[in-house]
Design a protein around this motif. Structure first.
Motif, PDB file in Angstrom:
ATOM      1  N   GLY A   1     -10.700  -9.484 -36.388  1.00  0.00           N
ATOM      2  CA  GLY A   1     -10.576  -9.449 -34.936  1.00  0.00           C
ATOM      3  C   GLY A   1     -10.595 -10.811 -34.278  1.00  0.00           C
ATOM      4  N   ASN A   2     -10.463 -11.869 -35.057  1.00  0.00           N
ATOM      5  CA  ASN A   2     -10.417 -13.235 -34.520  1.00  0.00           C
ATOM      6  C   ASN A   2      -8.958 -13.596 -34.223  1.00  0.00           C
ATOM      7  OD1 ASN A   2     -13.191 -13.381 -35.117  1.00  0.00           O
ATOM      8  ND2 ASN A   2     -12.765 -14.151 -37.156  1.00  0.00           N
ATOM      9  N   TYR A   3      -8.416 -12.992 -33.186  1.00  0.00           N
ATOM     10  CA  TYR A   3      -6.989 -13.081 -32.938  1.00  0.00           C
ATOM     11  C   TYR A   3      -6.521 -14.481 -32.563  1.00  0.00           C
ATOM     12  CZ  TYR A   3      -7.424  -8.061 -33.128  1.00  0.00           C
ATOM     13  OH  TYR A   3      -7.700  -6.784 -33.536  1.00  0.00           O
ATOM     14  N   GLN A   4      -7.296 -15.189 -31.783  1.00  0.00           N
ATOM     15  CA  GLN A   4      -6.897 -16.543 -31.400  1.00  0.00           C
ATOM     16  C   GLN A   4      -6.848 -17.450 -32.627  1.00  0.00           C
ATOM     17  OE1 GLN A   4      -5.752 -17.555 -28.432  1.00  0.00           O
ATOM     18  NE2 GLN A   4      -5.334 -19.544 -29.354  1.00  0.00           N
ATOM     19  N   GLN A   5      -7.865 -17.357 -33.488  1.00  0.00           N
ATOM     20  CA  GLN A   5      -7.873 -18.159 -34.708  1.00  0.00           C
ATOM     21  C   GLN A   5      -6.717 -17.768 -35.625  1.00  0.00           C
ATOM     22  OE1 GLN A   5     -12.032 -17.223 -35.535  1.00  0.00           O
ATOM     23  NE2 GLN A   5     -12.394 -19.419 -35.756  1.00  0.00           N
TER      24      GLN A   5
END
Length: 144
Positions: A50-54
């Motif tokens: 769920g770390n979409y930006q990364q």
């Protein structure tokens, strides 16, 4: 280190694999093919957690590696990742746009394009894409 990270991914040890892939990705002396694939694997892991930006940032860095080292398969895999990513975020126009940039066509591209059309409320276009995917699969061009 790269091989160990791939093995850990296969065993479902994503956090441990992420650490090793991060080391490979950061190592400027590593082979470009390994650095690029490490970027793709990190993007997949970040998305899973769920770390979409990364995920988006590391995928973009992987695209740069693919361009600089002449890796068209990696470039296509990263475009496909971005297409899936935009689809998951319900950003259908961006998903379709990135898929059109791929030099590869085949089952996975046709199928994802069909899903995007279906989820964006275009059942006719969706059916056409799924038919193309089926034909592609029948022709033995099924790739994931």
């Amino acid at each position: 280190m790269y091989g160990s990270a791939r093995s850990l991914m296969g065993m479902g040890e994503y956090r441990r694999a992420m650490k090793l892939f991060s080391e490979v990705f950061s190592d400027k002396d590593a082979l470009p093919v390994e650095r690029g694939d490490a970027a793709l694997q990190l993007a997949l892991i970040h998305r899973q957690f769920g770390n979409y930006q990364q995920a988006a940032e590391v995928a973009q860095a992987g695209e740069k590696i693919a361009d600089e080292s002449g890796q068209p398969k990696l470039r296509n895999d990263l475009y496909f990742f971005r297409g899936e990513f935009h689809h998951m975020q319900k950003n259908y126009p961006a998903a379709l746009e990135v898929l059109t940039k791929m030099s590869e066509t085949g089952y996975r591209v046709e199928r994802l394009t069909g899903l995007i059309h279906l989820d964006s409320g275009r059942p006719k276009e969706s059916a056409e894409q799924f038919e193309r995917a089926e034909l592609t699969a029948q022709d033995g061009q099924r790739s994931f």
